[in-house]
Scaffold this active site. Structure first.
Site, short mmCIF file in Angstrom:
data_model
loop_
_atom_site.label_atom_id
_atom_site.label_comp_id
_atom_site.label_asym_id
_atom_site.label_seq_id
_atom_site.Cartn_x
_atom_site.Cartn_y
_atom_site.Cartn_z
N HIS A 27 1.06 -1.26 0.30
CA HIS A 27 0.34 -0.34 0.08
C HIS A 27 0.62 1.34 -0.13
CE1 HIS A 27 -2.78 -2.29 2.17
NE2 HIS A 27 -3.56 -2.47 0.94
N LYS A 51 -16.60 -6.99 4.94
CA LYS A 51 -15.51 -8.24 5.86
C LYS A 51 -15.44 -7.47 7.32
CE LYS A 51 -12.61 -6.94 1.96
NZ LYS A 51 -11.85 -6.14 1.44
N ARG A 99 -2.25 -6.42 -8.56
CA ARG A 99 -0.63 -6.67 -8.83
C ARG A 99 -1.03 -7.89 -9.30
NH1 ARG A 99 -3.25 -7.31 -2.41
NH2 ARG A 99 -5.25 -7.70 -3.19
N SER A 137 -2.79 -7.26 2.65
CA SER A 137 -2.35 -7.39 3.93
C SER A 137 -3.46 -8.73 4.46
CB SER A 137 -4.41 -6.54 4.52
OG SER A 137 -3.63 -5.01 4.02
P1 ADP Z 1 -9.59 -3.43 -0.86
O1 ADP Z 1 -10.37 -4.11 0.02
O2 ADP Z 1 -10.78 -1.74 -1.18
O3 ADP Z 1 -9.22 -4.44 -1.70
P2 ADP Z 1 -7.04 -3.24 -0.17
O4 ADP Z 1 -6.98 -2.74 1.26
O5 ADP Z 1 -7.06 -4.92 0.64
O6 ADP Z 1 -9.01 -2.72 -0.14
O7 ADP Z 1 -6.29 -2.68 -0.84
C1 ADP Z 1 -6.76 -1.81 -1.51
C2 ADP Z 1 -5.93 -0.67 -2.46
O8 ADP Z 1 -4.34 -1.21 -2.24
C3 ADP Z 1 -6.22 -2.45 -4.08
O9 ADP Z 1 -6.28 -1.42 -4.74
C4 ADP Z 1 -5.04 -3.14 -3.96
O10 ADP Z 1 -5.31 -3.68 -4.95
C5 ADP Z 1 -4.22 -2.68 -3.55
N1 ADP Z 1 -3.00 -3.16 -2.91
C6 ADP Z 1 -3.19 -4.11 -2.05
N2 ADP Z 1 -2.03 -4.40 -1.50
C7 ADP Z 1 -0.83 -4.13 -1.85
C8 ADP Z 1 0.29 -4.61 -2.44
N3 ADP Z 1 0.66 -5.29 -2.35
N4 ADP Z 1 0.94 -3.63 -4.10
C9 ADP Z 1 -0.33 -2.82 -4.88
N5 ADP Z 1 -1.23 -2.69 -4.37
C10 ADP Z 1 -1.84 -3.50 -3.46
#
Ligand code: ADP
Length: 168
Positions: A27, A51, A99, A137
């Site tokens: 992130h 969630k 990703r 995450s």
């Molecule tokens: P959501 O529940 O909205 O997917 P996340 O916190 O899991 O929330 O992810 C938020 C954004 O960050 C999403 O666009 C996700 O693809 C991106 N993201 C999460 N981890 C990574 C990573 N390791 N590299 C690039 N983008 C990421």
């Protein structure tokens, strides 16, 4: 063209929405990349995600502030539609990370729906550093839950918060 280009003096605001449960180095990498084309980035924690989160919204906001402290980065929570939040915040861009191919379908659907709701808002997809592409995450939570080492994957404040959470 429906949306006229912003005047040169206008500041370009991007919203980076997500669950951030918790924020990872993936992130943070996306936030850093966003600052290359946005004057201000608002990291927006979604309150209404279906969630059951590990960290409360307040905990997630505090951890993000620790992990990406930068004068041009603001951290806020939002409830309801992202496009409404973005409009109120004066944002013209939504930033999302991509990703793997597995992210694509959901992200594509959401981008088209958001465009349908607010045509002036552009979704921008960013690809993280190669070594962070496998990071999520949920994986961090699972590894930390079982006592695995995630120190390379999250900020030290997040590492401590995970230890505290799972020590209970
Ligand atoms: P959501 O529940 O909205 O997917 P996340 O916190 O899991 O929330 O992810 C938020 C954004 O960050 C999403 O666009 C996700 O693809 C991106 N993201 C999460 N981890 C990574 C990573 N390791 N590299 C690039 N983008 C990421």
């Amino acid at each position: 063209m429906s949306a006229p280009p912003a005047p040169p003096s206008a500041s370009r605001v991007a919203v980076y929405p997500g669950s951030f449960d918790p924020i990872t180095r993936g992130h943070a990498d996306i936030v850093e990349r966003s600052l290359r084309f946005a004057d201000r980035v608002i990291v927006a924690v979604a309150v209404n995600a279906a969630k059951q989160p590990l960290f409360s919204v307040e905990e997630r906001l505090a951890l993000i502030r620790r992990a990406v402290s930068h004068p041009s980065v603001e951290v806020r929570s939002f409830d309801g539609l992202l496009v409404d939040f973005a409009r109120r915040a004066g944002a013209t861009m939504i930033v999302r990370g991509l990703r793997a191919v597995s992210d694509f379908e959901y992200e594509f659907q959401m981008a088209l729906m958001n465009r349908n709701l607010e045509p002036a808002l552009e979704t921008v997809f960013l690809v993280p550093a190669l070594d962070l592409t496998y990071l999520s995450s949920s994986l961090v939570r699972e590894v930390a839950r079982h006592g695995g080492d995630v120190s390379q994957l999250v900020h030290s404040a997040v590492l401590q918060a995970l230890r505290d959470k799972f020590a209970k």
